[in-house]
Design a protein around this motif. Structure first.
Motif, PDB file in Angstrom:
ATOM      1  N   ASP A   1      -1.473  33.446  21.132  1.00  0.00           N
ATOM      2  CA  ASP A   1      -1.824  32.802  19.883  1.00  0.00           C
ATOM      3  C   ASP A   1      -2.324  31.397  20.171  1.00  0.00           C
ATOM      4  O   ASP A   1      -2.175  30.902  21.268  1.00  0.00           O
ATOM      5  CB  ASP A   1      -0.597  32.752  18.969  1.00  0.00           C
ATOM      6  CG  ASP A   1      -1.027  32.839  17.515  1.00  0.00           C
ATOM      7  OD1 ASP A   1      -2.178  32.461  17.228  1.00  0.00           O
ATOM      8  OD2 ASP A   1      -0.235  33.270  16.693  1.00  0.00           O
ATOM      9  N   ALA A   2      -2.940  30.787  19.182  1.00  0.00           N
ATOM     10  CA  ALA A   2      -3.495  29.462  19.392  1.00  0.00           C
ATOM     11  C   ALA A   2      -2.368  28.437  19.407  1.00  0.00           C
ATOM     12  O   ALA A   2      -2.119  27.767  18.426  1.00  0.00           O
ATOM     13  CB  ALA A   2      -4.508  29.153  18.298  1.00  0.00           C
ATOM     14  N   ILE A   3      -1.694  28.353  20.512  1.00  0.00           N
ATOM     15  CA  ILE A   3      -0.604  27.384  20.620  1.00  0.00           C
ATOM     16  C   ILE A   3      -1.205  25.993  20.699  1.00  0.00           C
ATOM     17  O   ILE A   3      -2.072  25.739  21.509  1.00  0.00           O
ATOM     18  CB  ILE A   3       0.244  27.650  21.881  1.00  0.00           C
ATOM     19  CG1 ILE A   3       0.977  28.981  21.733  1.00  0.00           C
ATOM     20  CG2 ILE A   3       1.221  26.500  22.115  1.00  0.00           C
ATOM     21  CD1 ILE A   3       1.865  29.316  22.880  1.00  0.00           C
ATOM     22  N   LEU A   4      -0.746  25.130  19.862  1.00  0.00           N
ATOM     23  CA  LEU A   4      -1.266  23.777  19.896  1.00  0.00           C
ATOM     24  C   LEU A   4      -0.464  22.936  20.867  1.00  0.00           C
ATOM     25  O   LEU A   4       0.747  23.018  20.925  1.00  0.00           O
ATOM     26  CB  LEU A   4      -1.129  23.126  18.520  1.00  0.00           C
ATOM     27  CG  LEU A   4      -1.841  23.778  17.357  1.00  0.00           C
ATOM     28  CD1 LEU A   4      -1.682  22.918  16.135  1.00  0.00           C
ATOM     29  CD2 LEU A   4      -3.307  23.968  17.679  1.00  0.00           C
ATOM     30  N   GLY A   5      -1.167  22.171  21.648  1.00  0.00           N
ATOM     31  CA  GLY A   5      -0.510  21.121  22.405  1.00  0.00           C
ATOM     32  C   GLY A   5      -0.914  19.817  21.750  1.00  0.00           C
ATOM     33  O   GLY A   5      -2.070  19.647  21.378  1.00  0.00           O
ATOM     34  N   ILE A   6       0.009  18.913  21.550  1.00  0.00           N
ATOM     35  CA  ILE A   6      -0.317  17.683  20.829  1.00  0.00           C
ATOM     36  C   ILE A   6      -0.100  16.472  21.731  1.00  0.00           C
ATOM     37  O   ILE A   6       0.988  16.269  22.246  1.00  0.00           O
ATOM     38  CB  ILE A   6       0.561  17.548  19.566  1.00  0.00           C
ATOM     39  CG1 ILE A   6       0.418  18.810  18.706  1.00  0.00           C
ATOM     40  CG2 ILE A   6       0.160  16.316  18.765  1.00  0.00           C
ATOM     41  CD1 ILE A   6       1.430  18.906  17.589  1.00  0.00           C
TER      42      ILE A   6
ATOM     43  N   ILE B   1      -4.401  13.847  19.823  1.00  0.00           N
ATOM     44  CA  ILE B   1      -5.327  14.941  20.115  1.00  0.00           C
ATOM     45  C   ILE B   1      -4.562  16.254  19.970  1.00  0.00           C
ATOM     46  O   ILE B   1      -3.515  16.430  20.582  1.00  0.00           O
ATOM     47  CB  ILE B   1      -5.867  14.869  21.556  1.00  0.00           C
ATOM     48  CG1 ILE B   1      -6.404  13.468  21.861  1.00  0.00           C
ATOM     49  CG2 ILE B   1      -6.943  15.924  21.780  1.00  0.00           C
ATOM     50  CD1 ILE B   1      -6.680  13.240  23.340  1.00  0.00           C
ATOM     51  N   ILE B   2      -5.083  17.140  19.143  1.00  0.00           N
ATOM     52  CA  ILE B   2      -4.416  18.426  18.948  1.00  0.00           C
ATOM     53  C   ILE B   2      -5.243  19.500  19.651  1.00  0.00           C
ATOM     54  O   ILE B   2      -6.366  19.804  19.256  1.00  0.00           O
ATOM     55  CB  ILE B   2      -4.269  18.730  17.451  1.00  0.00           C
ATOM     56  CG1 ILE B   2      -3.430  17.608  16.802  1.00  0.00           C
ATOM     57  CG2 ILE B   2      -3.607  20.076  17.237  1.00  0.00           C
ATOM     58  CD1 ILE B   2      -3.939  17.153  15.496  1.00  0.00           C
ATOM     59  N   PHE B   3      -4.672  20.033  20.722  1.00  0.00           N
ATOM     60  CA  PHE B   3      -5.379  21.041  21.511  1.00  0.00           C
ATOM     61  C   PHE B   3      -5.072  22.420  20.975  1.00  0.00           C
ATOM     62  O   PHE B   3      -3.917  22.771  20.759  1.00  0.00           O
ATOM     63  CB  PHE B   3      -4.942  20.987  22.973  1.00  0.00           C
ATOM     64  CG  PHE B   3      -5.388  19.744  23.671  1.00  0.00           C
ATOM     65  CD1 PHE B   3      -6.696  19.608  24.099  1.00  0.00           C
ATOM     66  CD2 PHE B   3      -4.500  18.707  23.892  1.00  0.00           C
ATOM     67  CE1 PHE B   3      -7.117  18.455  24.745  1.00  0.00           C
ATOM     68  CE2 PHE B   3      -4.906  17.548  24.529  1.00  0.00           C
ATOM     69  CZ  PHE B   3      -6.222  17.422  24.956  1.00  0.00           C
ATOM     70  N   VAL B   4      -6.118  23.184  20.748  1.00  0.00           N
ATOM     71  CA  VAL B   4      -5.940  24.549  20.319  1.00  0.00           C
ATOM     72  C   VAL B   4      -6.289  25.415  21.521  1.00  0.00           C
ATOM     73  O   VAL B   4      -7.451  25.547  21.899  1.00  0.00           O
ATOM     74  CB  VAL B   4      -6.857  24.867  19.123  1.00  0.00           C
ATOM     75  CG1 VAL B   4      -6.503  26.212  18.531  1.00  0.00           C
ATOM     76  CG2 VAL B   4      -6.730  23.775  18.071  1.00  0.00           C
TER      77      VAL B   4
END
Ligand code: GDP
Ligand code: MG
Length: 310
Positions: free
Chosen positions: A50-55, A63-66
């Protein structure tokens, strides 16, 4: 921090979508940026479902990484969900990173992703698009230039950057560019939050990672993990119970192993990773069940958090 109202001092924030075929190193790259083990890394494709976000947050930006799942030809509801969430993640973002693998070069699978990216680029004016040529530690320098040329010919991006997510070569430069191109924006998440996924989901992924790591070829796509209990006991270890779901009885005996040895190894390896992630002691209890059609069971997928509620 001084604030004289000039553009450089405004807070910047935004979403950065990372697209690329399975195994190119998307999760490794995000982990490097975050210096924290968020997305699950494995040598087997499609472990990030799934599109786990790293923040990433500091005083000047968020920055919110998808980190999108691999895009492939979907044949099951889970597969369809993976593709649609990858495409959606791309279309909603402020910046787009397309990752390719220098070791494999551009493949047919990359080209499929490129066409999705091109469509997204037409639909949306990204503030920055870059092609990240990863794993340059695996190729000799003379091979890199023709590869960069091939990348330039394949998709027109603002920048083409060779990196090694594993060694970190050029990754800080990528992070600096991402920051520079972010729009002014609010703090979307509390600054100490690293991901939008709850701990249960990540814990389940950490268990699944160990199943994949220890059971080699037998079960790559056939594993789902559900955390059924998550009990914090003040002054004592956190009790976590998780069920490993498989599609066939034969897989169940592989995972349990002779005298339960395999399951024990999975359990201790997973417990170490979970303790590292949670920063506290954990008792981990693992169960194994067969659910023949789990990948086609929408309700089950939703319960495990693989399909969004919306
Ligand atoms: P994803 O499927 O795109 O998220 O890929 P992962 O981040 O899970 O990485 C897949 C595999 O490639 C893992 O075994 C990583 O250790 C490896 N990998 C990632 N980046 C690099 C790199 O720069 N160099 C090398 N040699 N391996 C890498
Ligand atoms: Mg991944």
């Amino acid at each position: 921090m001084k604030n004289n109202g000039s553009a450089e001092n405004k807070f910047r924030s935004g979403y950065v979508a990372i697209l690329g075929k399975p195994n190119v190193g998307k999760s490794t790259l995000v982990n490097f940026f975050l210096e924290e083990k968020l997305s699950i890394i494995s040598e087997k494709p499609q472990t990030t479902r799934d599109a786990i976000l790293g923040i990433f947050s500091d005083e000047q930006c968020q920055i919110i990484f998808v980190d999108t799942p691999g895009i492939h030809r979907p044949t099951t509801p889970l597969g369809r969900h993976m593709v649609s969430s990858a495409v959606k993640a791309g279309e909603d973002a402020d910046e787009l990173l397309i990752v390719v693998d220098a070791a494999t070069g551009i493949t047919a699978e990359d080209r499929e992703i490129f066409s999705i990216c091109k469509r997204a680029m037409q639909a949306r004016a990204y503030l920055w698009t870059a092609m990240i040529i990863n794993k340059i530690d695996c190729v000799a320098k003379p091979r890199l230039l023709p590869l960069m040329d091939a990348c330039r010919g394949a998709v027109s991006c603002d920048d083409y950057i060779p990196v090694s997510a594993l060694s970190g070569e050029n990754c800080r430069e990528v992070l600096a560019l991402i920051r520079q191109k972010l729009p002014e924006g609010p703090l979307y998440f509390p600054p100490d939050q690293l991901t939008n996924k709850n701990e249960r989901f990540i814990v389940a992924e950490l268990v699944r990672e160990q199943v994949l790591a220890l059971c080699r070829e037998e079960v790559p796509h056939a594993v789902a993990v559900e955390v059924t209990a998550f009990q914090d006991n003040p002054g004592r270890k956190t009790l976590i119970k998780a069920t490993i779901y498989l599609e066939r009885l034969s897989q169940k005996s592989i995972i349990i192993g002779e005298g339960g040895r395999m399951l024990k190894d999975i359990g201790s390896a997973a417990r170490r990773e979970i303790e590292r992630f949670l920063g506290r002691g954990v008792y981990l209890e693992l169960w194994v069940k067969v659910h023949k059609q789990w990948r086609k069971d929408e309700q089950f997928l939703r319960r495990l958090g693989y399909v969004p509620e919306i």
